[in-house]
Design a protein around this motif. Sequence first.
Motif, PDB file in Angstrom:
ATOM      1  N   LYS A  63       0.870  -1.177   0.000  1.00 51.52           N
ATOM      2  CA  LYS A  63       0.000   0.000   0.000  1.00 51.52           C
ATOM      3  C   LYS A  63       0.911   1.233   0.000  1.00 51.52           C
ATOM      4  N   PRO A  64       0.644   2.233  -0.848  1.00 54.23           N
ATOM      5  CA  PRO A  64       1.490   3.435  -0.850  1.00 54.23           C
ATOM      6  C   PRO A  64       1.577   4.071   0.535  1.00 54.23           C
ATOM      7  N   GLN A  65       2.807   4.431   0.921  1.00 57.98           N
ATOM      8  CA  GLN A  65       3.054   5.010   2.239  1.00 57.98           C
ATOM      9  C   GLN A  65       3.681   6.400   2.148  1.00 57.98           C
ATOM     10  N   MET A  66       4.406   6.665   1.053  1.00 59.38           N
ATOM     11  CA  MET A  66       5.106   7.944   0.906  1.00 59.38           C
ATOM     12  C   MET A  66       5.146   8.324  -0.569  1.00 59.38           C
ATOM     13  N   ILE A  67       4.907   9.603  -0.839  1.00 58.69           N
ATOM     14  CA  ILE A  67       5.060  10.155  -2.182  1.00 58.69           C
ATOM     15  C   ILE A  67       6.243  11.109  -2.141  1.00 58.69           C
ATOM     16  N   ILE A  68       7.122  10.990  -3.143  1.00 59.67           N
ATOM     17  CA  ILE A  68       8.266  11.893  -3.244  1.00 59.67           C
ATOM     18  C   ILE A  68       8.209  12.561  -4.617  1.00 59.67           C
ATOM     19  N   GLU A  69       8.283  13.869  -4.620  1.00 53.12           N
ATOM     20  CA  GLU A  69       8.246  14.669  -5.841  1.00 53.12           C
ATOM     21  C   GLU A  69       9.576  15.403  -5.975  1.00 53.12           C
ATOM     22  N   TYR A  70      10.148  15.377  -7.176  1.00 54.92           N
ATOM     23  CA  TYR A  70      11.448  16.004  -7.424  1.00 54.92           C
ATOM     24  C   TYR A  70      11.313  17.162  -8.394  1.00 54.92           C
ATOM     25  N   LYS A  71      12.156  18.135  -8.187  1.00 58.88           N
ATOM     26  CA  LYS A  71      12.297  19.257  -9.101  1.00 58.88           C
ATOM     27  C   LYS A  71      13.782  19.436  -9.383  1.00 58.88           C
ATOM     28  N   ALA A  72      14.084  20.111 -10.466  1.00 55.70           N
ATOM     29  CA  ALA A  72      15.483  20.415 -10.795  1.00 55.70           C
ATOM     30  C   ALA A  72      16.066  21.315  -9.709  1.00 55.70           C
ATOM     31  N   PRO A  73      17.390  21.280  -9.527  1.00 54.07           N
ATOM     32  CA  PRO A  73      18.006  22.113  -8.490  1.00 54.07           C
ATOM     33  C   PRO A  73      17.733  23.612  -8.633  1.00 54.07           C
ATOM     34  N   THR A  74      17.409  24.063  -9.825  1.00 52.20           N
ATOM     35  CA  THR A  74      17.148  25.491 -10.042  1.00 52.20           C
ATOM     36  C   THR A  74      15.705  25.880  -9.736  1.00 52.20           C
ATOM     37  N   PRO A  76      12.774  26.499  -7.242  1.00 56.52           N
ATOM     38  CA  PRO A  76      12.511  26.674  -5.810  1.00 56.52           C
ATOM     39  C   PRO A  76      11.317  25.825  -5.356  1.00 56.52           C
ATOM     40  N   LEU A  77      11.370  25.365  -4.119  1.00 53.07           N
ATOM     41  CA  LEU A  77      10.270  24.576  -3.564  1.00 53.07           C
ATOM     42  C   LEU A  77       9.206  25.532  -3.042  1.00 53.07           C
ATOM     43  N   SER A  78       8.209  25.755  -3.866  1.00 56.04           N
ATOM     44  CA  SER A  78       7.153  26.725  -3.565  1.00 56.04           C
ATOM     45  C   SER A  78       5.879  25.999  -3.136  1.00 56.04           C
ATOM     46  N   GLN A  79       4.878  26.790  -2.803  1.00 51.73           N
ATOM     47  CA  GLN A  79       3.568  26.224  -2.474  1.00 51.73           C
ATOM     48  C   GLN A  79       2.995  25.478  -3.672  1.00 51.73           C
ATOM     49  N   LYS A  80       3.244  25.974  -4.873  1.00 51.47           N
ATOM     50  CA  LYS A  80       2.758  25.321  -6.094  1.00 51.47           C
ATOM     51  C   LYS A  80       3.334  23.904  -6.211  1.00 51.47           C
ATOM     52  N   VAL A  81       4.603  23.747  -5.898  1.00 50.42           N
ATOM     53  CA  VAL A  81       5.244  22.424  -5.933  1.00 50.42           C
ATOM     54  C   VAL A  81       4.602  21.512  -4.894  1.00 50.42           C
ATOM     55  N   PHE A  82       4.384  22.044  -3.716  1.00 48.72           N
ATOM     56  CA  PHE A  82       3.780  21.242  -2.657  1.00 48.72           C
ATOM     57  C   PHE A  82       2.327  20.884  -2.997  1.00 48.72           C
ATOM     58  N   ASP A  83       1.610  21.806  -3.636  1.00 54.06           N
ATOM     59  CA  ASP A  83       0.231  21.537  -4.040  1.00 54.06           C
ATOM     60  C   ASP A  83       0.158  20.366  -5.017  1.00 54.06           C
ATOM     61  N   GLN A  84       1.163  20.248  -5.882  1.00 57.28           N
ATOM     62  CA  GLN A  84       1.194  19.143  -6.843  1.00 57.28           C
ATOM     63  C   GLN A  84       1.191  17.793  -6.126  1.00 57.28           C
ATOM     64  N   VAL A  99       9.111  16.676  -0.902  1.00 57.27           N
ATOM     65  CA  VAL A  99       9.500  17.359  -2.131  1.00 57.27           C
ATOM     66  C   VAL A  99      10.973  17.718  -1.991  1.00 57.27           C
ATOM     67  N   SER A 100      11.711  17.585  -3.099  1.00 61.59           N
ATOM     68  CA  SER A 100      13.138  17.871  -3.067  1.00 61.59           C
ATOM     69  C   SER A 100      13.592  18.428  -4.407  1.00 61.59           C
ATOM     70  N   ASN A 101      14.490  19.395  -4.347  1.00 67.23           N
ATOM     71  CA  ASN A 101      15.171  19.870  -5.552  1.00 67.23           C
ATOM     72  C   ASN A 101      16.657  19.524  -5.478  1.00 67.23           C
ATOM     73  N   MET A 103      18.739  20.335  -3.318  1.00 64.03           N
ATOM     74  CA  MET A 103      19.416  21.277  -2.429  1.00 64.03           C
ATOM     75  C   MET A 103      18.614  21.493  -1.156  1.00 64.03           C
ATOM     76  N   GLN A 104      17.302  21.411  -1.305  1.00 67.25           N
ATOM     77  CA  GLN A 104      16.374  21.614  -0.194  1.00 67.25           C
ATOM     78  C   GLN A 104      15.361  20.471  -0.231  1.00 67.25           C
ATOM     79  N   HIS A 105      14.957  20.020   0.937  1.00 67.71           N
ATOM     80  CA  HIS A 105      13.976  18.944   1.045  1.00 67.71           C
ATOM     81  C   HIS A 105      12.922  19.374   2.061  1.00 67.71           C
ATOM     82  N   ILE A 106      11.677  19.093   1.734  1.00 66.21           N
ATOM     83  CA  ILE A 106      10.584  19.338   2.671  1.00 66.21           C
ATOM     84  C   ILE A 106       9.872  18.006   2.875  1.00 66.21           C
ATOM     85  N   CYS A 107       9.754  17.625   4.136  1.00 69.41           N
ATOM     86  CA  CYS A 107       9.123  16.357   4.473  1.00 69.41           C
ATOM     87  C   CYS A 107       8.033  16.623   5.499  1.00 69.41           C
ATOM     88  N   CYS A 108       6.885  16.009   5.279  1.00 66.90           N
ATOM     89  CA  CYS A 108       5.831  16.154   6.268  1.00 66.90           C
ATOM     90  C   CYS A 108       5.088  14.834   6.440  1.00 66.90           C
TER      91      CYS A 108
END
Length: 129
Positions: A63-74, A76-84, A99-101, A103-108
């Motif tokens: 059963k899915p437990q975690m979703i990870i979304e990546y963006k290019a290093p350039t 920025p991790l914005s609200q729009k990225v998190f909304d996706q 979410v991670s680019n 350089m920066q990672h946000i985990c919740c």
Amino acid sequence: MIFDILRRKYVSLTPEEWVRQHFVHYLIEHKEYPQGLLANEVKLQVGDKVLRCDTLLYNKEMKPQMIIEYKAPTVPLSQKVFDQITVYNILLHVDYLIVSNGMQHICCRLDQENQQYTYLEEIPSYPDL
């Protein structure tokens, strides 16, 4: 080209793919995530629309437990990225979002009962999930 150990094939080495490959190896080698429970580029169907989760972690019951979304290093991790990633979670109902680019990672962690996110200071090790 770079070899993706989860998809077991060579893929184009785009900036986003660079982040994905490094992050997946980090999870496996440093955070003890089982390689067999991770999957890249997972298709989700919503009516006629096809979405793709960058990486999913499944639990032992598959059963899915975690979703990870990546963006290019350039990118920025914005609200729009998190909304996706939250849109994906409407379908999957996982406990963790990252979410991670590179350089920066946000985990919740999502409290499903109260529908509240708790932002974590660091990415949890697999045994701590």
